[in-house]
Design a protein around this motif. Structure first.
Motif, PDB file in Angstrom:
ATOM      1  N   THR A  19      47.745  60.079 -34.855  1.00 47.92           N
ATOM      2  CA  THR A  19      47.327  58.736 -35.086  1.00 47.92           C
ATOM      3  C   THR A  19      45.903  58.712 -35.766  1.00 47.92           C
ATOM      4  O   THR A  19      45.741  58.707 -36.939  1.00 47.92           O
ATOM      5  N   SER A  20      44.937  58.928 -35.142  1.00 49.46           N
ATOM      6  CA  SER A  20      43.455  58.810 -35.577  1.00 49.46           C
ATOM      7  C   SER A  20      43.100  59.863 -36.553  1.00 49.46           C
ATOM      8  O   SER A  20      42.614  59.479 -37.877  1.00 49.46           O
ATOM      9  N   LEU A  21      43.844  61.116 -36.563  1.00 47.64           N
ATOM     10  CA  LEU A  21      43.621  62.034 -37.592  1.00 47.64           C
ATOM     11  C   LEU A  21      44.270  61.511 -38.810  1.00 47.64           C
ATOM     12  O   LEU A  21      43.802  62.006 -39.929  1.00 47.64           O
ATOM     13  N   ARG A  22      45.551  61.030 -38.636  1.00 47.89           N
ATOM     14  CA  ARG A  22      46.389  60.655 -39.966  1.00 47.89           C
ATOM     15  C   ARG A  22      45.315  59.648 -40.699  1.00 47.89           C
ATOM     16  O   ARG A  22      45.163  59.572 -41.866  1.00 47.89           O
ATOM     17  N   GLU A  23      44.748  58.681 -39.818  1.00 47.34           N
ATOM     18  CA  GLU A  23      43.829  57.620 -40.339  1.00 47.34           C
ATOM     19  C   GLU A  23      42.790  58.391 -41.038  1.00 47.34           C
ATOM     20  O   GLU A  23      42.181  57.860 -42.106  1.00 47.34           O
ATOM     21  N   LEU A  24      42.008  59.215 -40.392  1.00 45.45           N
ATOM     22  CA  LEU A  24      41.111  60.044 -40.936  1.00 45.45           C
ATOM     23  C   LEU A  24      41.389  60.732 -42.179  1.00 45.45           C
ATOM     24  O   LEU A  24      40.636  60.558 -43.495  1.00 45.45           O
ATOM     25  N   PHE A  25      42.546  61.274 -42.219  1.00 47.16           N
ATOM     26  CA  PHE A  25      43.118  61.898 -43.398  1.00 47.16           C
ATOM     27  C   PHE A  25      43.433  61.031 -44.562  1.00 47.16           C
ATOM     28  O   PHE A  25      42.737  61.095 -45.838  1.00 47.16           O
ATOM     29  N   ILE A  26      43.661  59.616 -44.452  1.00 46.27           N
ATOM     30  CA  ILE A  26      44.089  58.819 -45.484  1.00 46.27           C
ATOM     31  C   ILE A  26      42.514  58.331 -46.161  1.00 46.27           C
ATOM     32  O   ILE A  26      42.450  58.022 -47.043  1.00 46.27           O
ATOM     33  N   SER A  27      41.669  58.071 -44.955  1.00 48.89           N
ATOM     34  CA  SER A  27      40.449  57.537 -45.456  1.00 48.89           C
ATOM     35  C   SER A  27      39.815  58.461 -46.261  1.00 48.89           C
ATOM     36  O   SER A  27      39.200  58.095 -47.420  1.00 48.89           O
ATOM     37  N   GLU A  28      39.651  59.796 -46.075  1.00 45.53           N
ATOM     38  CA  GLU A  28      39.243  60.933 -46.717  1.00 45.53           C
ATOM     39  C   GLU A  28      39.855  61.025 -48.117  1.00 45.53           C
ATOM     40  O   GLU A  28      39.193  61.088 -49.301  1.00 45.53           O
ATOM     41  N   LEU A  29      41.082  60.983 -48.122  1.00 49.65           N
ATOM     42  CA  LEU A  29      42.004  61.036 -49.482  1.00 49.65           C
ATOM     43  C   LEU A  29      41.734  59.771 -50.261  1.00 49.65           C
ATOM     44  O   LEU A  29      41.486  59.917 -51.709  1.00 49.65           O
ATOM     45  N   LYS A  30      41.564  58.540 -49.840  1.00 52.39           N
ATOM     46  CA  LYS A  30      41.239  57.531 -50.625  1.00 52.39           C
ATOM     47  C   LYS A  30      39.767  57.579 -51.130  1.00 52.39           C
ATOM     48  O   LYS A  30      39.388  57.457 -52.479  1.00 52.39           O
ATOM     49  N   THR A  66      40.390  67.324 -63.763  1.00 52.45           N
ATOM     50  CA  THR A  66      40.065  66.155 -63.120  1.00 52.45           C
ATOM     51  C   THR A  66      41.358  65.082 -63.398  1.00 52.45           C
ATOM     52  O   THR A  66      41.875  64.430 -62.118  1.00 52.45           O
ATOM     53  N   ARG A  67      41.723  64.941 -64.442  1.00 50.34           N
ATOM     54  CA  ARG A  67      42.867  63.979 -64.616  1.00 50.34           C
ATOM     55  C   ARG A  67      44.091  64.500 -63.831  1.00 50.34           C
ATOM     56  O   ARG A  67      44.764  63.775 -63.146  1.00 50.34           O
ATOM     57  N   ASN A  68      44.251  65.963 -63.995  1.00 47.54           N
ATOM     58  CA  ASN A  68      45.247  66.435 -63.090  1.00 47.54           C
ATOM     59  C   ASN A  68      45.481  66.359 -61.627  1.00 47.54           C
ATOM     60  O   ASN A  68      46.182  66.116 -60.906  1.00 47.54           O
ATOM     61  N   GLN A  69      43.922  66.356 -61.246  1.00 49.29           N
ATOM     62  CA  GLN A  69      43.631  66.299 -59.754  1.00 49.29           C
ATOM     63  C   GLN A  69      44.072  64.829 -59.274  1.00 49.29           C
ATOM     64  O   GLN A  69      44.356  64.544 -58.172  1.00 49.29           O
ATOM     65  N   ILE A  70      43.698  63.917 -60.111  1.00 47.82           N
ATOM     66  CA  ILE A  70      43.972  62.501 -60.049  1.00 47.82           C
ATOM     67  C   ILE A  70      45.530  62.321 -59.666  1.00 47.82           C
ATOM     68  O   ILE A  70      45.851  61.427 -58.659  1.00 47.82           O
ATOM     69  N   GLN A  71      46.262  63.180 -60.457  1.00 46.13           N
ATOM     70  CA  GLN A  71      47.733  62.873 -60.650  1.00 46.13           C
ATOM     71  C   GLN A  71      48.232  63.512 -59.199  1.00 46.13           C
ATOM     72  O   GLN A  71      49.133  63.032 -58.547  1.00 46.13           O
ATOM     73  N   ARG A  72      47.745  64.665 -58.708  1.00 46.22           N
ATOM     74  CA  ARG A  72      48.225  65.231 -57.492  1.00 46.22           C
ATOM     75  C   ARG A  72      47.842  64.307 -56.284  1.00 46.22           C
ATOM     76  O   ARG A  72      48.505  64.305 -55.402  1.00 46.22           O
ATOM     77  N   LEU A  73      46.709  63.645 -56.321  1.00 45.85           N
ATOM     78  CA  LEU A  73      46.240  62.849 -55.263  1.00 45.85           C
ATOM     79  C   LEU A  73      47.281  61.837 -55.327  1.00 45.85           C
ATOM     80  O   LEU A  73      47.870  61.276 -54.007  1.00 45.85           O
ATOM     81  N   GLU A  74      47.842  61.235 -56.055  1.00 39.99           N
ATOM     82  CA  GLU A  74      48.773  60.175 -56.266  1.00 39.99           C
ATOM     83  C   GLU A  74      50.133  60.811 -55.526  1.00 39.99           C
ATOM     84  O   GLU A  74      50.789  59.949 -55.171  1.00 39.99           O
ATOM     85  N   GLN A  78      52.381  59.576 -52.206  1.00 40.10           N
ATOM     86  CA  GLN A  78      53.545  59.305 -52.259  1.00 40.10           C
ATOM     87  C   GLN A  78      54.251  60.131 -51.017  1.00 40.10           C
ATOM     88  O   GLN A  78      55.014  59.803 -50.294  1.00 40.10           O
ATOM     89  N   HIS A  79      53.960  61.392 -50.991  1.00 41.03           N
ATOM     90  CA  HIS A  79      54.403  62.212 -49.990  1.00 41.03           C
ATOM     91  C   HIS A  79      54.290  61.689 -48.528  1.00 41.03           C
ATOM     92  O   HIS A  79      55.312  61.760 -47.618  1.00 41.03           O
ATOM     93  N   ILE A  80      53.262  61.009 -48.249  1.00 44.65           N
ATOM     94  CA  ILE A  80      52.973  60.524 -46.813  1.00 44.65           C
ATOM     95  C   ILE A  80      53.172  59.097 -46.797  1.00 44.65           C
ATOM     96  O   ILE A  80      52.996  58.560 -45.762  1.00 44.65           O
ATOM     97  N   GLY A  81      53.796  58.627 -47.788  1.00 47.66           N
ATOM     98  CA  GLY A  81      54.069  56.906 -47.720  1.00 47.66           C
ATOM     99  C   GLY A  81      53.200  56.215 -47.596  1.00 47.66           C
ATOM    100  O   GLY A  81      53.331  55.011 -47.099  1.00 47.66           O
ATOM    101  N   VAL A  82      51.961  56.245 -48.346  1.00 46.88           N
ATOM    102  CA  VAL A  82      51.059  55.475 -48.308  1.00 46.88           C
ATOM    103  C   VAL A  82      50.845  55.041 -49.746  1.00 46.88           C
ATOM    104  O   VAL A  82      50.692  55.922 -50.759  1.00 46.88           O
ATOM    105  N   GLU A  83      50.332  53.590 -49.969  1.00 45.66           N
ATOM    106  CA  GLU A  83      49.952  53.167 -51.340  1.00 45.66           C
ATOM    107  C   GLU A  83      48.741  53.925 -51.920  1.00 45.66           C
ATOM    108  O   GLU A  83      47.886  53.917 -50.929  1.00 45.66           O
ATOM    109  N   ALA A  84      48.701  54.557 -53.041  1.00 49.18           N
ATOM    110  CA  ALA A  84      47.476  54.947 -53.705  1.00 49.18           C
ATOM    111  C   ALA A  84      46.578  54.000 -53.645  1.00 49.18           C
ATOM    112  O   ALA A  84      46.611  52.904 -54.201  1.00 49.18           O
TER     113      ALA A  84
END
Length: 267
Positions: A19-30, A66-74, A78-84
């Motif tokens: 739970t909380s680690l997933r939320e932290l991961f998503i927050s850092e990802l954003k 950097t543009r490729n890295q943005i695409q990887r983040l997107e 998608q892999h974790i089921g969260v809207e970018a």
């Protein structure tokens, strides 16, 4: 010694991991998603402001990465089921502002500007290396294997960009910027700058006497206190032997009577 991932696993219970680690991961990802977009917007300005082609090209190349890295983040979203989505990162905003300050505070067409731009660029790279490194550990802990692989690709690119900026700075920017700033005659300064830029375009830059460790924290412009073990650092000029040598190596560089005219990069 346990890895950061293992330490996190031991510290958090399974419920926290889910739970909380997933939320932290998503927050850092954003946060890094926001950061990469801001950096992509800033890099063209830094490239345009650069004095030499070698620095300009380094920024252009990193823009493509950097543009490729943005695409990887997107893809990861998608892999974790969260809207970018983005989350404002004050650290990145400040680092981007530093680049603008360098441009405003240095003369157009000067090597000093390139030295300042490299400093600003490496500050950004070190932030990204830290961000991607933490995200990689969290992804592995959460079992997001595809995400971890994508993050690792971006992490290695950031390390290589940092290394490249170090090589450029150590090979010519610092010496040339110092020579430029030491000349107080405004009449001669423009001629010196023009001559140095011609030399920069003709030289073989971005090369060093030996490979760096991937992910080195050494800054190629001002140094971080770890340069004493580097083959290109602390060089001594021995006028008697007419050879420029490194204290960490017995290999002489190109012999010359002028220490600013020779070196491992062909200056």
């Amino acid at each position: 010694m346990a890895s950061f991932t293992d330490q996190l696993a031991n510290f958090f219970g399974m419920n926290d991991t889910d739970t909380s680690l997933r939320e932290l991961f998503i927050s850092e990802l954003k946060g890094i998603y926001y950061g990469e977009k801001q950096i992509a917007d800033a890099l063209p300005t830094m490239a345009e402001a650069a004095t030499t082609d070698v620095v300009r090209d380094a920024f252009h190349q990193h823009l493509a990465e950097t543009r490729n890295q943005i695409q990887r983040l997107e893809q990861i979203f998608q892999h974790i089921g969260v809207e970018a989505d983005e989350k404002t990162c004050n650290a990145v905003d400040g680092l981007v502002d530093d680049g603008d300050v360098v441009i405003a505070a240095t003369d157009s067409g000067s090597l000093t500007r390139d030295a300042g731009l490299i400093i600003a660029g490496q500050k950004v790279e070190h932030h990204e290396i830290a961000a991607y490194g933490s995200l990689h550990s969290l992804a592995r802990l959460l079992g997001y294997h595809e995400a971890a692989q994508l993050i690792e690709q971006s992490l290695e690119e950031e390390k290589m960009t940092d290394k490249k900026l170090t090589e450029i700075a150590e090979s010519f920017i610092n010496e040339r910027a110092k020579l430029e700033s030491d000349n107080d005659d405004d009449t001669d300064r423009n001629g010196i700058r023009s001559q140095m830029r011609d030399t920069v375009r003709e030289g073989d830059y971005g090369q060093t006497t030996g490979p760096f460790e991937t992910g080195s924290s050494r800054s190629g412009v001002t140094g971080t206190g770890t340069e004493e073990t580097a083959g290109t650092a602390n060089r001594n000029w021995n006028s008697g032997d007419d050879v420029w040598t490194s204290p960490s190596s017995n290999n002489p560089y190109r012999g010359t009577t002028d220490p600013t005219a020779g070196g491992p990069s062909g200056l």
